[in-house]
Design a protein around this motif. Structure first.
Motif, PDB file in Angstrom:
ATOM      1  N   SER A  40      -0.322  16.198  -4.642  1.00  0.00           N
ATOM      2  CA  SER A  40       0.776  16.982  -4.089  1.00  0.00           C
ATOM      3  C   SER A  40       0.463  17.544  -2.714  1.00  0.00           C
ATOM      4  CB  SER A  40       1.124  18.143  -5.037  1.00  0.00           C
ATOM      5  OG  SER A  40       0.054  19.068  -5.124  1.00  0.00           O
ATOM      6  N   VAL A  41      -0.817  17.422  -2.288  1.00  0.00           N
ATOM      7  CA  VAL A  41      -1.190  17.889  -0.953  1.00  0.00           C
ATOM      8  C   VAL A  41      -0.551  16.978   0.087  1.00  0.00           C
ATOM      9  CG1 VAL A  41      -3.109  18.259   0.629  1.00  0.00           C
ATOM     10  CG2 VAL A  41      -3.360  18.832  -1.790  1.00  0.00           C
ATOM     11  N   PRO A  42       0.142  17.520   1.088  1.00  0.00           N
ATOM     12  CA  PRO A  42       0.795  16.666   2.081  1.00  0.00           C
ATOM     13  C   PRO A  42      -0.201  15.730   2.770  1.00  0.00           C
ATOM     14  CG  PRO A  42       1.498  18.946   2.305  1.00  0.00           C
ATOM     15  CD  PRO A  42       0.359  18.951   1.337  1.00  0.00           C
ATOM     16  N   ARG A  43       0.211  14.508   2.952  1.00  0.00           N
ATOM     17  CA  ARG A  43      -0.647  13.554   3.640  1.00  0.00           C
ATOM     18  C   ARG A  43      -0.743  13.925   5.117  1.00  0.00           C
ATOM     19  NH1 ARG A  43       1.221   7.701   1.046  1.00  0.00           N
ATOM     20  NH2 ARG A  43       0.424   8.109  -1.047  1.00  0.00           N
ATOM     21  N   PRO A  44      -1.920  13.773   5.727  1.00  0.00           N
ATOM     22  CA  PRO A  44      -2.064  14.119   7.133  1.00  0.00           C
ATOM     23  C   PRO A  44      -1.063  13.371   8.006  1.00  0.00           C
ATOM     24  CG  PRO A  44      -4.201  13.656   6.129  1.00  0.00           C
ATOM     25  CD  PRO A  44      -3.156  13.265   5.130  1.00  0.00           C
ATOM     26  N   ALA A  45      -0.609  14.024   9.062  1.00  0.00           N
ATOM     27  CA  ALA A  45       0.342  13.387   9.960  1.00  0.00           C
ATOM     28  C   ALA A  45      -0.255  12.141  10.604  1.00  0.00           C
ATOM     29  CB  ALA A  45       0.764  14.379  11.035  1.00  0.00           C
ATOM     30  N   SER A  46      -1.603  12.110  10.659  1.00  0.00           N
ATOM     31  CA  SER A  46      -2.263  10.965  11.282  1.00  0.00           C
ATOM     32  C   SER A  46      -2.135   9.695  10.446  1.00  0.00           C
ATOM     33  CB  SER A  46      -3.754  11.276  11.512  1.00  0.00           C
ATOM     34  OG  SER A  46      -4.403  11.552  10.285  1.00  0.00           O
ATOM     35  N   TRP A  47      -1.736   9.846   9.181  1.00  0.00           N
ATOM     36  CA  TRP A  47      -1.574   8.664   8.345  1.00  0.00           C
ATOM     37  C   TRP A  47      -0.314   7.922   8.771  1.00  0.00           C
ATOM     38  CZ3 TRP A  47      -2.708   9.644   2.468  1.00  0.00           C
ATOM     39  CH2 TRP A  47      -4.076   9.905   2.322  1.00  0.00           C
ATOM     40  N   GLY A  48      -0.480   6.774   9.406  1.00  0.00           N
ATOM     41  CA  GLY A  48       0.658   5.969   9.797  1.00  0.00           C
ATOM     42  C   GLY A  48       1.189   5.164   8.623  1.00  0.00           C
ATOM     43  N   ARG A  49       2.277   4.460   8.893  1.00  0.00           N
ATOM     44  CA  ARG A  49       2.902   3.650   7.845  1.00  0.00           C
ATOM     45  C   ARG A  49       1.944   2.605   7.305  1.00  0.00           C
ATOM     46  NH1 ARG A  49       5.739  -1.128   8.145  1.00  0.00           N
ATOM     47  NH2 ARG A  49       5.677  -1.040  10.424  1.00  0.00           N
ATOM     48  N   ALA A  50       1.104   2.036   8.173  1.00  0.00           N
ATOM     49  CA  ALA A  50       0.169   0.996   7.734  1.00  0.00           C
ATOM     50  C   ALA A  50      -0.796   1.516   6.681  1.00  0.00           C
ATOM     51  CB  ALA A  50      -0.604   0.444   8.932  1.00  0.00           C
ATOM     52  N   ILE A  51      -1.288   2.747   6.848  1.00  0.00           N
ATOM     53  CA  ILE A  51      -2.209   3.314   5.869  1.00  0.00           C
ATOM     54  C   ILE A  51      -1.485   3.570   4.551  1.00  0.00           C
ATOM     55  CG2 ILE A  51      -3.544   5.375   5.277  1.00  0.00           C
ATOM     56  CD1 ILE A  51      -5.085   3.588   7.074  1.00  0.00           C
ATOM     57  N   ARG A  52      -0.280   4.134   4.638  1.00  0.00           N
ATOM     58  CA  ARG A  52       0.478   4.403   3.406  1.00  0.00           C
ATOM     59  C   ARG A  52       0.761   3.107   2.650  1.00  0.00           C
ATOM     60  NH1 ARG A  52       3.294   7.737   7.076  1.00  0.00           N
ATOM     61  NH2 ARG A  52       5.058   6.285   7.110  1.00  0.00           N
ATOM     62  N   GLU A  53       1.147   2.073   3.374  1.00  0.00           N
ATOM     63  CA  GLU A  53       1.424   0.796   2.728  1.00  0.00           C
ATOM     64  C   GLU A  53       0.151   0.159   2.183  1.00  0.00           C
ATOM     65  OE1 GLU A  53       3.504  -1.575   5.554  1.00  0.00           O
ATOM     66  OE2 GLU A  53       5.425  -0.532   5.245  1.00  0.00           O
ATOM     67  N   ALA A  54      -0.955   0.326   2.889  1.00  0.00           N
ATOM     68  CA  ALA A  54      -2.219  -0.241   2.421  1.00  0.00           C
ATOM     69  C   ALA A  54      -2.663   0.422   1.122  1.00  0.00           C
ATOM     70  CB  ALA A  54      -3.293  -0.084   3.492  1.00  0.00           C
ATOM     71  N   ILE A  55      -2.505   1.733   1.039  1.00  0.00           N
ATOM     72  CA  ILE A  55      -2.894   2.456  -0.174  1.00  0.00           C
ATOM     73  C   ILE A  55      -2.036   2.034  -1.367  1.00  0.00           C
ATOM     74  CG2 ILE A  55      -2.830   4.757  -1.249  1.00  0.00           C
ATOM     75  CD1 ILE A  55      -3.843   5.870   1.434  1.00  0.00           C
ATOM     76  N   ASP A  56      -0.756   1.810  -1.118  1.00  0.00           N
ATOM     77  CA  ASP A  56       0.173   1.485  -2.208  1.00  0.00           C
ATOM     78  C   ASP A  56       0.256  -0.002  -2.518  1.00  0.00           C
ATOM     79  OD1 ASP A  56       0.791   4.169  -2.358  1.00  0.00           O
ATOM     80  OD2 ASP A  56       2.532   4.022  -1.048  1.00  0.00           O
ATOM     81  N   ALA A  57      -0.375  -0.839  -1.707  1.00  0.00           N
ATOM     82  CA  ALA A  57      -0.226  -2.291  -1.854  1.00  0.00           C
ATOM     83  C   ALA A  57      -0.844  -2.804  -3.157  1.00  0.00           C
ATOM     84  CB  ALA A  57      -0.873  -3.006  -0.679  1.00  0.00           C
ATOM     85  N   PRO A  58      -0.190  -3.765  -3.805  1.00  0.00           N
ATOM     86  CA  PRO A  58      -0.817  -4.416  -4.968  1.00  0.00           C
ATOM     87  C   PRO A  58      -1.974  -5.294  -4.514  1.00  0.00           C
ATOM     88  CG  PRO A  58       1.237  -5.513  -4.395  1.00  0.00           C
ATOM     89  CD  PRO A  58       1.141  -4.305  -3.502  1.00  0.00           C
ATOM     90  N   VAL A  59      -2.997  -5.360  -5.327  1.00  0.00           N
ATOM     91  CA  VAL A  59      -4.171  -6.167  -4.983  1.00  0.00           C
ATOM     92  C   VAL A  59      -4.460  -7.136  -6.109  1.00  0.00           C
ATOM     93  CG1 VAL A  59      -5.205  -4.463  -3.449  1.00  0.00           C
ATOM     94  CG2 VAL A  59      -5.694  -4.358  -5.893  1.00  0.00           C
ATOM     95  N   SER A  60      -5.111  -8.230  -5.766  1.00  0.00           N
ATOM     96  CA  SER A  60      -5.395  -9.261  -6.765  1.00  0.00           C
ATOM     97  C   SER A  60      -6.791  -9.830  -6.547  1.00  0.00           C
ATOM     98  CB  SER A  60      -4.356 -10.387  -6.687  1.00  0.00           C
ATOM     99  OG  SER A  60      -4.373 -10.990  -5.396  1.00  0.00           O
ATOM    100  N   TRP A  61      -7.233 -10.590  -7.524  1.00  0.00           N
ATOM    101  CA  TRP A  61      -8.559 -11.217  -7.457  1.00  0.00           C
ATOM    102  C   TRP A  61      -8.553 -12.397  -6.494  1.00  0.00           C
ATOM    103  CZ3 TRP A  61     -13.343 -10.778 -10.038  1.00  0.00           C
ATOM    104  CH2 TRP A  61     -13.436  -9.679 -10.903  1.00  0.00           C
ATOM    105  N   PRO A  62      -9.684 -12.679  -5.874  1.00  0.00           N
ATOM    106  CA  PRO A  62      -9.807 -13.954  -5.139  1.00  0.00           C
ATOM    107  C   PRO A  62      -9.599 -15.104  -6.122  1.00  0.00           C
ATOM    108  CG  PRO A  62     -11.687 -12.501  -4.704  1.00  0.00           C
ATOM    109  CD  PRO A  62     -10.924 -11.892  -5.830  1.00  0.00           C
ATOM    110  N   SER A  63      -8.851 -16.100  -5.726  1.00  0.00           N
ATOM    111  CA  SER A  63      -8.503 -17.176  -6.663  1.00  0.00           C
ATOM    112  C   SER A  63      -9.731 -17.861  -7.251  1.00  0.00           C
ATOM    113  CB  SER A  63      -7.611 -18.210  -5.958  1.00  0.00           C
ATOM    114  OG  SER A  63      -8.272 -18.748  -4.817  1.00  0.00           O
ATOM    115  N   GLU A  64     -10.794 -17.968  -6.455  1.00  0.00           N
ATOM    116  CA  GLU A  64     -11.977 -18.679  -6.947  1.00  0.00           C
ATOM    117  C   GLU A  64     -12.740 -17.894  -8.006  1.00  0.00           C
ATOM    118  OE1 GLU A  64     -13.320 -16.864  -2.913  1.00  0.00           O
ATOM    119  OE2 GLU A  64     -11.474 -17.461  -3.958  1.00  0.00           O
TER     120      GLU A  64
END
Length: 243
Positions: free
Chosen positions: A82-106
């Motif tokens: 609930s702590v506000p995210r720093p103003a320095s966090w751009g959209r790229a960081i927010r999207e990176a944190i929320d992005a789904p991740v997967s295993w390397p196919s190999e």
């Protein structure tokens, strides 16, 4: 099994007996850890909390609890979120944190295997934590105007996450952990066995630096997989690879 205000269970254990009888136990208060078998409220000798923090925050939103039924560890997570995210966090960081991740196919065959699923969760946990930090690379990765510098900055993120995961999942653990990780790796990727494994002391602690002999070979293989997991998560989160 959700009850309004009281929430629902966090983990469960099914006990099967030789006579065909069975018993379910449900944990409503303690944070689950990887590798728990006997006591659902006792962190295992190795293994991170599971699942990662963001999953528990989603669970808290889906199955809300009244304050009197909120365990301390979950209250701390909710309060931190609930702590506000720093103003320095751009959209790229927010999207990176929320992005789904997967295993390397190999290596995705390792996803459900003992130890490896915990390493993947540890990578996710530490990468999100590093992206929420005040590390110098976070400021650059937050700036879309510096996208041409991201690849170099992501190398710093890679190095930090690699060290974090090594320290949590391998450093100081008994050699048996490394042996078992490698055995799942070898069995599922058809890697020839190393007979000298039998000469290793499974109780010896894993240290820093280059390990001697066959232990070093096992560590090289395990670290190759860890490297690929981190690199894949970076690409999943940012769309580009680290230098």
């Amino acid at each position: 099994m959700y009850e309004d205000g009281r929430g629902t269970w966090f983990s469960s254990r099914l006990t099967l007996r030789a006579d065909g009888s069975f018993e379910f136990d449900f944990n409503y208060d303690c944070r689950p850890y990887a590798g728990q078998i006997q006591d659902m409220c006792e962190p295992s000798r190795w293994g991170p909390p599971q699942p990662i923090d963001d999953s528990w925050l989603a669970d808290a939103r889906r199955y809300p609890r009244s304050p009197e039924f909120m365990p301390g560890w979950l209250s701390e997570l909710v309060a931190g979120a609930s702590v506000p995210r720093p103003a320095s966090w751009g959209r790229a960081i927010r999207e990176a944190i929320d992005a789904p991740v997967s295993w390397p196919s190999e290596y995705e065959v390792l996803a459900p295997k003992w130890g490896w699923r915990d390493i993947f969760a540890s990578v996710s946990e530490h990468m999100v934590r590093r992206l929420r930090s005040d590390a110098d690379y976070v400021a650059v990765l937050s700036d879309e105007g510096k996208r041409d510098q991201w690849s170099g900055q992501l190398e710093g993120l890679f190095a930090d996450v690699f060290a974090d995961v090594f320290d949590e999942m391998l450093l100081g653990r008994p050699m048996d952990v490394l042996i078992r990780l490698w055995q799942f790796y070898a069995a599922n990727l058809r890697v020839p066995n190393r007979p000298a494994i039998d000469d290793l002391d499974p109780s010896a602690p894993i240290g820093r630096g280059e390990l001697p002999g066959v232990a070093g070979s096992l560590m090289d293989d395990v670290q190759d997989v860890l490297t690929s997991i981190i690199e894949k998560q970076i690409v999943d989160r940012f769309g580009i690879a680290a230098d």
